[in-house]
Motif scaffolding. Sequence first.
Motif, PDB file in Angstrom:
ATOM      1  N   THR A 133       0.832  -1.213   0.000  1.00 42.51           N
ATOM      2  CA  THR A 133       0.000   0.000   0.000  1.00 42.51           C
ATOM      3  C   THR A 133       0.863   1.258   0.000  1.00 42.51           C
ATOM      4  O   THR A 133       0.495   2.268  -0.600  1.00 42.51           O
ATOM      5  N   SER A 136       1.704   1.858  -3.478  1.00 45.72           N
ATOM      6  CA  SER A 136       0.515   2.345  -4.192  1.00 45.72           C
ATOM      7  C   SER A 136       0.339   3.840  -3.984  1.00 45.72           C
ATOM      8  O   SER A 136       0.033   4.581  -4.924  1.00 45.72           O
ATOM      9  N   SER A 140       0.906   6.870  -6.757  1.00 42.36           N
ATOM     10  CA  SER A 140      -0.188   7.823  -6.983  1.00 42.36           C
ATOM     11  C   SER A 140       0.331   9.258  -7.041  1.00 42.36           C
ATOM     12  O   SER A 140      -0.210  10.093  -7.767  1.00 42.36           O
ATOM     13  N   TYR A 157      -7.831   5.095  -7.999  1.00 40.66           N
ATOM     14  CA  TYR A 157      -7.400   4.227  -6.897  1.00 40.66           C
ATOM     15  C   TYR A 157      -8.619   3.449  -6.385  1.00 40.66           C
ATOM     16  O   TYR A 157      -9.485   4.006  -5.730  1.00 40.66           O
ATOM     17  N   ILE A 218      -4.896   1.870  -9.928  1.00 37.67           N
ATOM     18  CA  ILE A 218      -4.461   0.979  -8.853  1.00 37.67           C
ATOM     19  C   ILE A 218      -5.654   0.189  -8.319  1.00 37.67           C
ATOM     20  O   ILE A 218      -6.719   0.748  -8.070  1.00 37.67           O
ATOM     21  N   ASP A 220      -5.883  -1.832  -5.103  1.00 35.38           N
ATOM     22  CA  ASP A 220      -5.176  -2.211  -3.879  1.00 35.38           C
ATOM     23  C   ASP A 220      -5.978  -3.300  -3.163  1.00 35.38           C
ATOM     24  O   ASP A 220      -7.022  -3.035  -2.564  1.00 35.38           O
ATOM     25  N   THR A 264      -2.193  -4.941  -6.095  1.00 33.77           N
ATOM     26  CA  THR A 264      -1.507  -5.530  -4.949  1.00 33.77           C
ATOM     27  C   THR A 264      -2.226  -6.819  -4.576  1.00 33.77           C
ATOM     28  O   THR A 264      -3.419  -6.972  -4.818  1.00 33.77           O
TER      29      THR A 264
END
Length: 331
Positions: A133, A136, A140, A157, A218, A220, A264
């Motif tokens: 994270t 991530s 960003s 995101y 992303i 996550d 992720t």
Amino acid sequence: MSLLSPTSLGHNKFKYSEVRKLKKLSDLRGVGTATAERLEESGFSTLESIATSTPPELAGAVEIGEGKAAKMIRQAQENVEGMGYELGTEVLERRKEVDYISTGSERLDEMLNGGVETQGITEFYGEFRTGKTQLSHQLSVNAQLLKGKENPPHVVYIDTEHTFRPERIEKMAKAVDMDSEEMLERIHVARGSTTDHQMLLVEKVPEINEENEVKLLIVDGLMSNFRTEYVGRGALAERQQKLGKHLSDLHDLAERYNLAVVVTNHVQSDPNSFFGDPTKPIGGHVLGHAATVRVYLKKGKQNKRKARLIDHPQLPPDNIEFKITEDGVRD
């Protein structure tokens, strides 16, 4: 005389360029207004979404036979650009447009051949607190440092584990002398609560891209919702089929809009492993084959993290160390 000879065709000789390309759902044979509405309600709002679906999936969504669904898919595929052959030189020209987003660590960037690249999916997987994270959040910020077509690029995101922290973005932005509020204004955050919701959020990315150039998407916690909803071996086949569709959509966005997709993922212990590290990423072969680049993250001493390059289409396996600091990801 052959029925297909030029003489028999006369002035009506077939030319590919004269074929009318279909543009909307109702242009498909056998698709009326009612069927088109059912398709859109089920998430099949474009020819591209139909072209990349399977007959059982499409048939179940609009309550038609699989045979009719297969014909509908074939029609869509024939009218969607990029689903046929292209020359190697054309692929090379497209590859020249690839951008690289810095991770914040020069060592990690070097291991990734310049950073996280667009036009593909990069997977970071590992146990909890290995930096997934954190990376991530850093990406960003760094994605917005790239030169956009007009304005700085935007970021999408999708947070499935409620771990997005705007306060962390603020610190990382200040560390690179950028206005944190402006950066947060360019990050579109959504909570993916179910697999269907997660996939729907991906389908809405083109709408965001129409107004603001998106350079990074992303997800996550890619597998979190899939693990929760599909439990046991009996649900594995359905889960993997749905995951395959989700990853196909992500790849399509990466290539069509020249954006980077970063996912992720968690790991699980492999009971059949007798040598080496018994942990492996969840998602099976479907995810393993879909990810363009795979990076395994492990904990190190104090704030250090270890990154191992597991799979890359151009590079051999490699290992490096990086740090998680107050300012973000660093060497």
